[in-house]
Design a protein around this motif. Structure first.
Motif, PDB file in Angstrom:
ATOM      1  N   THR A   1     -17.031   1.978  39.406  1.00 30.25           N
ATOM      2  CA  THR A   1     -17.488   0.921  40.050  1.00 30.25           C
ATOM      3  C   THR A   1     -16.881  -0.101  40.195  1.00 30.25           C
ATOM      4  O   THR A   1     -17.386  -1.406  40.993  1.00 30.25           O
ATOM      5  N   GLY A   2     -15.472   0.315  40.346  1.00 31.19           N
ATOM      6  CA  GLY A   2     -14.838  -0.885  41.006  1.00 31.19           C
ATOM      7  C   GLY A   2     -13.892  -2.118  39.975  1.00 31.19           C
ATOM      8  O   GLY A   2     -14.218  -3.409  40.869  1.00 31.19           O
ATOM      9  N   LEU A   3     -14.679  -1.512  38.854  1.00 36.70           N
ATOM     10  CA  LEU A   3     -13.951  -3.099  37.533  1.00 36.70           C
ATOM     11  C   LEU A   3     -12.882  -3.672  37.568  1.00 36.70           C
ATOM     12  O   LEU A   3     -12.874  -5.107  37.255  1.00 36.70           O
ATOM     13  N   ASP A   4     -11.575  -2.752  37.885  1.00 38.99           N
ATOM     14  CA  ASP A   4     -10.241  -3.847  38.776  1.00 38.99           C
ATOM     15  C   ASP A   4     -10.360  -4.531  39.356  1.00 38.99           C
ATOM     16  O   ASP A   4     -10.006  -5.193  39.536  1.00 38.99           O
ATOM     17  N   LEU A   5     -11.344  -4.756  40.102  1.00 43.98           N
ATOM     18  CA  LEU A   5     -11.262  -5.732  41.840  1.00 43.98           C
ATOM     19  C   LEU A   5     -11.143  -6.616  41.466  1.00 43.98           C
ATOM     20  O   LEU A   5     -10.614  -6.823  42.373  1.00 43.98           O
ATOM     21  N   PRO A   6     -11.836  -7.341  40.803  1.00 45.62           N
ATOM     22  CA  PRO A   6     -11.803  -9.082  40.461  1.00 45.62           C
ATOM     23  C   PRO A   6     -10.555  -9.359  40.136  1.00 45.62           C
ATOM     24  O   PRO A   6     -10.025 -10.661  40.266  1.00 45.62           O
ATOM     25  N   HIS A   7     -10.027  -8.538  39.307  1.00 44.36           N
ATOM     26  CA  HIS A   7      -8.572  -9.217  38.633  1.00 44.36           C
ATOM     27  C   HIS A   7      -7.709  -8.514  39.313  1.00 44.36           C
ATOM     28  O   HIS A   7      -6.684  -8.706  38.875  1.00 44.36           O
ATOM     29  N   LEU A   8      -7.741  -8.159  40.993  1.00 40.73           N
ATOM     30  CA  LEU A   8      -6.338  -7.909  41.772  1.00 40.73           C
ATOM     31  C   LEU A   8      -6.132  -9.080  42.017  1.00 40.73           C
ATOM     32  O   LEU A   8      -6.350 -10.064  42.803  1.00 40.73           O
ATOM     33  N   PRO A   9      -4.682  -9.130  42.282  1.00 40.34           N
ATOM     34  CA  PRO A   9      -4.231 -10.091  42.802  1.00 40.34           C
ATOM     35  C   PRO A   9      -4.024  -9.803  44.747  1.00 40.34           C
ATOM     36  O   PRO A   9      -3.874  -8.831  44.853  1.00 40.34           O
ATOM     37  N   GLN A  10      -4.389 -11.175  45.051  1.00 45.66           N
ATOM     38  CA  GLN A  10      -5.002 -11.148  46.919  1.00 45.66           C
ATOM     39  C   GLN A  10      -2.560 -10.209  47.576  1.00 45.66           C
ATOM     40  O   GLN A  10      -1.882 -10.595  46.469  1.00 45.66           O
ATOM     41  N   GLY A  11      -2.317  -9.937  48.097  1.00 47.41           N
ATOM     42  CA  GLY A  11      -1.465  -9.570  48.996  1.00 47.41           C
ATOM     43  C   GLY A  11      -1.273  -8.705  49.043  1.00 47.41           C
ATOM     44  O   GLY A  11      -0.066  -8.195  49.568  1.00 47.41           O
ATOM     45  N   ALA A  12      -1.738  -7.550  48.751  1.00 55.49           N
ATOM     46  CA  ALA A  12      -1.373  -6.589  48.555  1.00 55.49           C
ATOM     47  C   ALA A  12      -2.231  -5.578  49.675  1.00 55.49           C
ATOM     48  O   ALA A  12      -3.770  -5.694  49.935  1.00 55.49           O
ATOM     49  N   ASP A  13      -2.248  -3.845  50.007  1.00 56.44           N
ATOM     50  CA  ASP A  13      -2.705  -3.243  50.395  1.00 56.44           C
ATOM     51  C   ASP A  13      -3.200  -2.337  49.922  1.00 56.44           C
ATOM     52  O   ASP A  13      -2.609  -1.548  48.943  1.00 56.44           O
ATOM     53  N   TYR A  14      -4.616  -2.543  49.507  1.00 53.54           N
ATOM     54  CA  TYR A  14      -5.284  -1.831  47.926  1.00 53.54           C
ATOM     55  C   TYR A  14      -6.032  -0.437  48.762  1.00 53.54           C
ATOM     56  O   TYR A  14      -6.231  -0.549  49.861  1.00 53.54           O
ATOM     57  N   HIS A  15      -6.166   0.975  48.220  1.00 57.78           N
ATOM     58  CA  HIS A  15      -6.874   2.153  48.238  1.00 57.78           C
ATOM     59  C   HIS A  15      -7.411   2.334  47.010  1.00 57.78           C
ATOM     60  O   HIS A  15      -6.351   2.011  45.979  1.00 57.78           O
ATOM     61  N   GLY A  16      -8.323   2.910  47.212  1.00 55.01           N
ATOM     62  CA  GLY A  16      -8.752   3.510  46.211  1.00 55.01           C
ATOM     63  C   GLY A  16      -9.504   4.868  46.130  1.00 55.01           C
ATOM     64  O   GLY A  16      -9.977   4.720  47.520  1.00 55.01           O
ATOM     65  N   LEU A  17      -9.195   5.732  45.434  1.00 57.43           N
ATOM     66  CA  LEU A  17      -9.768   6.455  45.436  1.00 57.43           C
ATOM     67  C   LEU A  17     -10.915   7.241  43.911  1.00 57.43           C
ATOM     68  O   LEU A  17     -10.369   7.484  43.143  1.00 57.43           O
ATOM     69  N   ASP A  18     -12.094   8.071  44.006  1.00 51.26           N
ATOM     70  CA  ASP A  18     -12.834   8.624  43.405  1.00 51.26           C
ATOM     71  C   ASP A  18     -13.518  10.027  43.692  1.00 51.26           C
ATOM     72  O   ASP A  18     -13.842  10.153  44.871  1.00 51.26           O
ATOM     73  N   LEU A  19     -13.471  10.906  43.130  1.00 50.10           N
ATOM     74  CA  LEU A  19     -14.745  11.535  43.251  1.00 50.10           C
ATOM     75  C   LEU A  19     -16.270  11.477  43.372  1.00 50.10           C
ATOM     76  O   LEU A  19     -16.648  12.095  44.308  1.00 50.10           O
ATOM     77  N   THR A  20     -16.184  10.801  42.552  1.00 44.31           N
ATOM     78  CA  THR A  20     -18.046  10.415  42.533  1.00 44.31           C
ATOM     79  C   THR A  20     -18.131   9.193  44.224  1.00 44.31           C
ATOM     80  O   THR A  20     -17.889   8.813  43.618  1.00 44.31           O
ATOM     81  N   PRO A  21     -19.694   9.510  45.116  1.00 41.89           N
ATOM     82  CA  PRO A  21     -19.273   9.100  46.254  1.00 41.89           C
ATOM     83  C   PRO A  21     -20.906   7.761  45.318  1.00 41.89           C
ATOM     84  O   PRO A  21     -20.120   6.482  45.370  1.00 41.89           O
ATOM     85  N   ALA A  22     -21.399   8.311  44.223  1.00 36.77           N
ATOM     86  CA  ALA A  22     -21.987   7.213  43.584  1.00 36.77           C
ATOM     87  C   ALA A  22     -21.674   5.768  42.818  1.00 36.77           C
ATOM     88  O   ALA A  22     -21.914   4.570  42.393  1.00 36.77           O
ATOM     89  N   MET A  23     -20.486   6.227  42.185  1.00 31.21           N
ATOM     90  CA  MET A  23     -19.457   5.334  41.902  1.00 31.21           C
ATOM     91  C   MET A  23     -18.669   4.170  42.707  1.00 31.21           C
ATOM     92  O   MET A  23     -18.391   3.050  42.758  1.00 31.21           O
ATOM     93  N   LEU A  24     -18.283   4.778  43.908  1.00 39.53           N
ATOM     94  CA  LEU A  24     -17.646   4.072  45.073  1.00 39.53           C
ATOM     95  C   LEU A  24     -18.149   3.437  45.900  1.00 39.53           C
ATOM     96  O   LEU A  24     -18.221   2.977  45.677  1.00 39.53           O
ATOM     97  N   LYS A  25     -19.772   3.483  46.137  1.00 37.51           N
ATOM     98  CA  LYS A  25     -20.955   3.297  46.476  1.00 37.51           C
ATOM     99  C   LYS A  25     -20.417   1.827  45.779  1.00 37.51           C
ATOM    100  O   LYS A  25     -20.686   0.841  46.805  1.00 37.51           O
ATOM    101  N   LYS A  26     -21.360   2.036  44.470  1.00 36.07           N
ATOM    102  CA  LYS A  26     -20.796   0.846  43.454  1.00 36.07           C
ATOM    103  C   LYS A  26     -19.581  -0.159  44.339  1.00 36.07           C
ATOM    104  O   LYS A  26     -19.474  -1.673  43.916  1.00 36.07           O
ATOM    105  N   ALA A  27     -19.048   0.574  44.422  1.00 35.98           N
ATOM    106  CA  ALA A  27     -17.236  -0.662  44.364  1.00 35.98           C
ATOM    107  C   ALA A  27     -17.167  -1.015  45.852  1.00 35.98           C
ATOM    108  O   ALA A  27     -16.468  -1.961  45.361  1.00 35.98           O
TER     109      ALA A  27
END
Ligand SMILES: C[S@@+](CC[C@H](N)C(=O)[O-])C[C@H]1O[C@@H](n2cnc3c(N)ncnc32)[C@H](O)[C@@H]1O
Length: 222
Positions: free
Chosen positions: A48-74
């Motif tokens: 669900t993207g719980l990491d996202l608030p802790h990511l520093p700016q400046g990078a080109d981020y990519h995220g992958l997950d198997l479950t569409p319902a989790m990705l929607k939350k992210a």
């Protein structure tokens, strides 16, 4: 892809169960990123993207997950954070990325979820650039550890959430191209560990075994 169904059911309540207990350990894990300016970073098993608030700016981020319902939350979370991240559905054991694409691969509680964790680690290594790092935060058994309660727990949790029988050192047996830079207890007396791996840029030799986990408050016995 049998974990898609359980995590579709988990998606609406995942944050309520997982966010608070993992907040500190997640923050500490992502502090390892340091300065990410200009880097390309992949998060495998984004959830669900719980990491996202802790990511520093400046990078080109990519995220992958198997479950569409989790990705929607992210996706919703990323929009609220105004964070630019390219998300896609896919399988950690067969990553849809070219070899040597990423400076860092983040594996937060995914190796103990997939059915073939050695394949997921091999894939993370394949898509990592030489000189790049893999940041792991997950629960592992130590070699030879019997841990009967945890193994019993795994009979219930394995099919619906996470396995409890993965031995990190076994996964590393075929990953001679990776070097262990750090292996330290994260929480629950070292059941959860922070592990940093590097794919050396040149033909440096790699140690056969991980360094001994450092003693901390979480793991005074180490
Ligand atoms: C325990 S959650 C961890 C989510 C996130 N990394 C975190 O730290 O909160 C495991 C995630 O892995 C995903 N997953 C399970 N099997 C997968 C696979 N084979 N490939 C990619 N993602 C998978 C699930 O959909 C779920 O979002």
């Amino acid at each position: 892809m049998h974990m898609r169904i359980p995590y579709t059911i988990w998606a609406p309540i995942y944050d309520r169960v997982v966010e608070k207990p993992t907040l500190n350990v997640r923050r500490r894990s992502l502090e390892r990123l340091g300065n990410v300016e200009g880097q390309t970073i992949l998060i495998v098993g984004l959830g669900t993207g719980l990491d996202l608030p802790h990511l520093p700016q400046g990078a080109d981020y990519h995220g992958l997950d198997l479950t569409p319902a989790m990705l929607k939350k992210a996706e919703e979370r990323a929009a609220n954070l105004n964070l630019s991240i390219n998300m896609r559905q896919g399988n950690a054991m067969d990553l849809p990325y070219e070899d040597e694409s990423f400076d860092v691969v983040i594996l937060h509680t995914i190796l103990a979820v997939v059915s073939k964790p050695h394949l997921a680690l091999a894939e993370a290594s394949r898509v990592l650039k030489p000189g790049g790092r893999i940041l792991i935060m997950d629960k592992f058994l130590k070699p030879g550890e019997s841990a009967p309660f945890r193994r019993l727990l795994g009979l219930v949790s394995g099919p619906v959430a996470s396995r409890t029988d993965v031995v990190f050192e076994s996964l590393m047996k075929k990953r001679k191209e990776l070097k262990v830079l750090e292996d330290s207890p994260a929480m629950m007396r070292g059941w959860f560990r922070h592990i940093t791996l590097e794919k050396p840029a040149t033909g440096e030799t790699t140690p056969e075994t991980a360094p001994e986990p450092a003693a901390t408050q979480d793991n005074p016995a180490a």
